[in-house]
Design a protein around this motif. Structure first.
Motif, PDB file in Angstrom:
ATOM      1  N   LEU A   1      -6.383  -0.867   8.352  1.00 35.98           N
ATOM      2  CA  LEU A   1      -7.275  -1.850   7.566  1.00 35.98           C
ATOM      3  C   LEU A   1      -6.541  -3.240   7.187  1.00 35.98           C
ATOM      4  CD1 LEU A   1      -9.608   0.574   5.359  1.00 35.98           C
ATOM      5  CD2 LEU A   1     -10.028  -0.765   7.467  1.00 35.98           C
ATOM      6  N   THR A   2      -5.215  -2.704   6.720  1.00 34.59           N
ATOM      7  CA  THR A   2      -4.196  -3.860   6.400  1.00 34.59           C
ATOM      8  C   THR A   2      -4.172  -5.007   7.770  1.00 34.59           C
ATOM      9  OG1 THR A   2      -2.344  -2.713   6.660  1.00 34.59           O
ATOM     10  CG2 THR A   2      -3.206  -3.015   4.642  1.00 34.59           C
ATOM     11  N   GLU A   3      -3.918  -4.381   8.851  1.00 28.33           N
ATOM     12  CA  GLU A   3      -3.793  -5.336  10.009  1.00 28.33           C
ATOM     13  C   GLU A   3      -5.074  -6.068  10.487  1.00 28.33           C
ATOM     14  OE1 GLU A   3      -2.306  -2.421  12.836  1.00 28.33           O
ATOM     15  OE2 GLU A   3      -0.284  -2.571  12.203  1.00 28.33           O
ATOM     16  N   LEU A   4      -6.276  -5.169  10.202  1.00 27.01           N
ATOM     17  CA  LEU A   4      -7.410  -5.993  10.544  1.00 27.01           C
ATOM     18  C   LEU A   4      -8.004  -6.998   9.500  1.00 27.01           C
ATOM     19  CD1 LEU A   4     -10.103  -5.291  12.445  1.00 27.01           C
ATOM     20  CD2 LEU A   4     -10.662  -4.225  10.357  1.00 27.01           C
ATOM     21  N   ALA A   5      -7.199  -7.140   8.537  1.00 27.95           N
ATOM     22  CA  ALA A   5      -7.552  -8.309   7.727  1.00 27.95           C
ATOM     23  C   ALA A   5      -7.166  -9.343   8.030  1.00 27.95           C
ATOM     24  CB  ALA A   5      -6.836  -7.706   6.198  1.00 27.95           C
ATOM     25  N   VAL A   6      -6.027  -9.615   9.062  1.00 24.73           N
ATOM     26  CA  VAL A   6      -5.724 -10.852   9.460  1.00 24.73           C
ATOM     27  C   VAL A   6      -6.938 -11.686   9.959  1.00 24.73           C
ATOM     28  CG1 VAL A   6      -3.281 -10.154   9.566  1.00 24.73           C
ATOM     29  CG2 VAL A   6      -4.799 -10.166  11.518  1.00 24.73           C
TER      30      VAL A   6
ATOM     31  N   GLY B   1       0.734  -1.213  -0.065  1.00 32.54           N
ATOM     32  CA  GLY B   1      -0.002  -0.019  -0.238  1.00 32.54           C
ATOM     33  C   GLY B   1       0.829   1.294  -0.091  1.00 32.54           C
ATOM     34  N   LEU B   2       2.073   1.215   0.838  1.00 35.45           N
ATOM     35  CA  LEU B   2       2.805   2.438   0.730  1.00 35.45           C
ATOM     36  C   LEU B   2       3.587   2.644  -0.557  1.00 35.45           C
ATOM     37  CD1 LEU B   2       4.457   2.234   4.295  1.00 35.45           C
ATOM     38  CD2 LEU B   2       2.437   3.733   3.674  1.00 35.45           C
ATOM     39  N   SER B   3       3.931   1.550  -1.140  1.00 38.08           N
ATOM     40  CA  SER B   3       4.637   1.632  -2.462  1.00 38.08           C
ATOM     41  C   SER B   3       3.571   2.234  -3.605  1.00 38.08           C
ATOM     42  CB  SER B   3       4.822   0.176  -2.888  1.00 38.08           C
ATOM     43  OG  SER B   3       5.923  -0.302  -2.162  1.00 38.08           O
TER      44      SER B   3
ATOM     45  N   TYR C   1      -9.925 -15.125   7.244  1.00 36.34           N
ATOM     46  CA  TYR C   1      -8.977 -16.321   6.765  1.00 36.34           C
ATOM     47  C   TYR C   1      -9.225 -16.110   5.169  1.00 36.34           C
ATOM     48  CZ  TYR C   1      -7.198 -20.790   5.145  1.00 36.34           C
ATOM     49  OH  TYR C   1      -6.523 -21.650   4.296  1.00 36.34           O
ATOM     50  N   TYR C   2     -10.238 -15.671   4.719  1.00 29.97           N
ATOM     51  CA  TYR C   2     -10.550 -15.290   3.214  1.00 29.97           C
ATOM     52  C   TYR C   2      -9.426 -14.393   2.576  1.00 29.97           C
ATOM     53  CZ  TYR C   2     -12.231 -13.448  -1.010  1.00 29.97           C
ATOM     54  OH  TYR C   2     -12.447 -12.935  -2.242  1.00 29.97           O
ATOM     55  N   LEU C   3      -9.197 -13.301   3.519  1.00 33.16           N
ATOM     56  CA  LEU C   3      -8.385 -12.288   3.018  1.00 33.16           C
ATOM     57  C   LEU C   3      -6.910 -12.883   3.264  1.00 33.16           C
ATOM     58  CD1 LEU C   3      -9.926  -9.089   4.682  1.00 33.16           C
ATOM     59  CD2 LEU C   3      -9.933  -9.737   2.134  1.00 33.16           C
ATOM     60  N   SER C   4      -6.658 -13.809   4.051  1.00 34.27           N
ATOM     61  CA  SER C   4      -5.110 -14.238   4.081  1.00 34.27           C
ATOM     62  C   SER C   4      -4.877 -15.005   2.989  1.00 34.27           C
ATOM     63  CB  SER C   4      -5.124 -15.195   5.315  1.00 34.27           C
ATOM     64  OG  SER C   4      -6.035 -16.419   5.280  1.00 34.27           O
ATOM     65  N   THR C   5      -5.783 -15.638   2.056  1.00 36.22           N
ATOM     66  CA  THR C   5      -5.515 -16.409   0.832  1.00 36.22           C
ATOM     67  C   THR C   5      -5.348 -15.532  -0.247  1.00 36.22           C
ATOM     68  OG1 THR C   5      -8.054 -16.589   0.352  1.00 36.22           O
ATOM     69  CG2 THR C   5      -6.759 -18.296   2.031  1.00 36.22           C
ATOM     70  N   GLN C   6      -5.634 -14.318  -0.160  1.00 40.25           N
ATOM     71  CA  GLN C   6      -5.501 -13.300  -1.505  1.00 40.25           C
ATOM     72  C   GLN C   6      -4.263 -12.723  -1.519  1.00 40.25           C
ATOM     73  OE1 GLN C   6      -8.412 -13.127  -3.222  1.00 40.25           O
ATOM     74  NE2 GLN C   6      -8.874 -14.688  -1.997  1.00 40.25           N
ATOM     75  N   ARG C   7      -3.856 -12.290  -2.650  1.00 38.37           N
ATOM     76  CA  ARG C   7      -2.610 -11.628  -2.803  1.00 38.37           C
ATOM     77  C   ARG C   7      -2.361 -10.440  -1.757  1.00 38.37           C
ATOM     78  NH1 ARG C   7      -2.115 -10.741  -9.087  1.00 38.37           N
ATOM     79  NH2 ARG C   7      -0.149  -9.680  -8.453  1.00 38.37           N
ATOM     80  N   THR C   8      -1.142 -10.136  -1.335  1.00 35.44           N
ATOM     81  CA  THR C   8      -0.982  -8.916  -0.504  1.00 35.44           C
ATOM     82  C   THR C   8      -1.408  -7.853  -1.430  1.00 35.44           C
ATOM     83  OG1 THR C   8       1.144  -8.880  -1.156  1.00 35.44           O
ATOM     84  CG2 THR C   8       0.610 -10.116   1.095  1.00 35.44           C
ATOM     85  N   SER C   9      -1.262  -7.578  -2.610  1.00 36.55           N
ATOM     86  CA  SER C   9      -1.613  -6.440  -3.349  1.00 36.55           C
ATOM     87  C   SER C   9      -3.176  -6.266  -3.453  1.00 36.55           C
ATOM     88  CB  SER C   9      -0.947  -6.489  -4.870  1.00 36.55           C
ATOM     89  OG  SER C   9      -1.443  -7.668  -5.263  1.00 36.55           O
ATOM     90  N   THR C  10      -4.105  -7.338  -3.617  1.00 35.73           N
ATOM     91  CA  THR C  10      -5.315  -7.380  -3.442  1.00 35.73           C
ATOM     92  C   THR C  10      -5.842  -6.784  -2.182  1.00 35.73           C
ATOM     93  OG1 THR C  10      -5.449  -9.182  -4.964  1.00 35.73           O
ATOM     94  CG2 THR C  10      -7.383  -8.715  -3.764  1.00 35.73           C
ATOM     95  N   VAL C  11      -5.286  -7.083  -1.015  1.00 34.82           N
ATOM     96  CA  VAL C  11      -5.430  -6.755   0.248  1.00 34.82           C
ATOM     97  C   VAL C  11      -5.157  -5.174   0.339  1.00 34.82           C
ATOM     98  CG1 VAL C  11      -5.347  -6.840   2.696  1.00 34.82           C
ATOM     99  CG2 VAL C  11      -5.468  -8.893   1.131  1.00 34.82           C
ATOM    100  N   ALA C  12      -3.952  -4.730  -0.177  1.00 32.58           N
ATOM    101  CA  ALA C  12      -3.445  -3.600  -0.208  1.00 32.58           C
ATOM    102  C   ALA C  12      -4.467  -2.566  -0.805  1.00 32.58           C
ATOM    103  CB  ALA C  12      -2.055  -3.498  -0.639  1.00 32.58           C
ATOM    104  N   LEU C  13      -4.885  -3.042  -2.127  1.00 32.26           N
ATOM    105  CA  LEU C  13      -5.649  -2.202  -3.004  1.00 32.26           C
ATOM    106  C   LEU C  13      -6.957  -2.033  -2.407  1.00 32.26           C
ATOM    107  CD1 LEU C  13      -4.675  -3.230  -6.392  1.00 32.26           C
ATOM    108  CD2 LEU C  13      -4.529  -0.964  -5.866  1.00 32.26           C
ATOM    109  N   ALA C  14      -7.749  -3.074  -1.827  1.00 38.06           N
ATOM    110  CA  ALA C  14      -8.781  -3.151  -0.997  1.00 38.06           C
ATOM    111  C   ALA C  14      -8.894  -2.004   0.030  1.00 38.06           C
ATOM    112  CB  ALA C  14      -9.432  -4.376  -0.736  1.00 38.06           C
ATOM    113  N   ALA C  15      -7.724  -2.153   0.885  1.00 37.82           N
ATOM    114  CA  ALA C  15      -7.747  -1.084   2.053  1.00 37.82           C
ATOM    115  C   ALA C  15      -7.469   0.169   1.703  1.00 37.82           C
ATOM    116  CB  ALA C  15      -6.338  -1.623   2.690  1.00 37.82           C
TER     117      ALA C  15
END
Length: 249
Positions: free
Chosen positions: A119-124, A90-92, A127-141
């Motif tokens: 939000l990225t810390e809350l994603a943990v 997300g920072l990148s 479990y569904y979010l843990s199976t997604q790419r980190t870039s997907t979670v970052a964009l969602a956040a």
């Protein structure tokens, strides 16, 4: 543990041997434990020989088993051992947008980054979010942070830049990012958090009912009378989870 999560979340199109081991680890506790031990060995800052590591595991696994699992784990992850976290991604992404946006105050950027980190810390918790790419979670956040903290003008401006960035890099499809946004948004709803706490309390109550002794009827009546006398003296102000004060008469 993040490495183990990525290995267990591999799609079926990955290497056959890695997928087989992944399926076995989900069903076999001993295999899962070997996978976890191997990931710890790989992440150690100081190199540990397989012989020594086997002794550290009390000879629960042989040298050959540990080395085979290490090769399988690394090949299944394509040797991507230390991927960036969702917060780092997300920072990148924000660093790519920042030089092109000059009309947003510095304080707004600070609030936006804090919300994205939260939000990225809350994603943990999902479990569904843990199976997604980190870039997907970052964009969602990022999308949710912009919606939660910015004005309409800033939302439109940053949203446009984010969509352009998505087209320039190999991110997931917008449908998958929207699904991650919905799951992430649900985690921020008070009723969702309260329901999780209720479920935990119910499980604890079930355990306590099974383990504690039930007092006799006379002690129950005495405790009830004491509590009634305490509550009848004065109104006791309390504060619920939503922050609204109320009184118990």
């Amino acid at each position: 543990m993040e490495m183990v999560d990525r290995f267990l979340s591999m799609p079926s199109s990955s290497a056959d041997d890695a997928v087989r081991v992944s399926d076995e680890a989900l069903r076999d506790q001993s295999k899962f434990q070997l996978l976890l031990y191997t990931s710890i060995k790989i992440n150690e800052k100081v190199a540990i020989s397989t012989d020594l590591f086997s002794e550290m595991c009390s000879q629960a696994y042989t040298v050959e088993e540990i080395e085979d699992m290490e090769r399988t784990l690394l090949s299944g992850l394509s040797w991507r051992c230390h991927v960036p976290t969702a917060h780092q991604v997300g920072l990148s992404i924000l660093s790519l947008i920042l030089p092109s946006v000059h009309e947003i105050p510095e304080a707004t950027w600070g609030i936006l980054m804090d919300e994205m980190k939260y939000l990225t810390e809350l994603a943990v918790r999902d479990y569904y979010l843990s199976t997604q790419r980190t870039s997907t979670v970052a964009l969602a956040a990022l999308f949710n942070s912009i919606s939660n903290t910015s004005t309409r003008e800033i939302q439109e401006l940053l949203g446009a830049f984010l969509r352009v960035t998505m087209e320039c890099f190999d991110f997931d499809h917008s449908n998958e990012i929207d699904a991650a946004r919905s799951r992430l948004q649900s985690l921020t709803q008070p009723e969702t958090l309260m329901q999780e706490d209720v479920d935990v309390d119910e499980r604890r109550s079930e355990v306590s009912v099974q383990t504690c002794r039930v007092p006799n009827s006379s002690s129950l009546k005495r405790d009830r009378d004491v509590h009634l006398n305490l509550f009848s003296r004065d109104a006791i102000p309390i504060r619920n989870r939503s922050g609204v004060s109320c009184e118990v008469q």
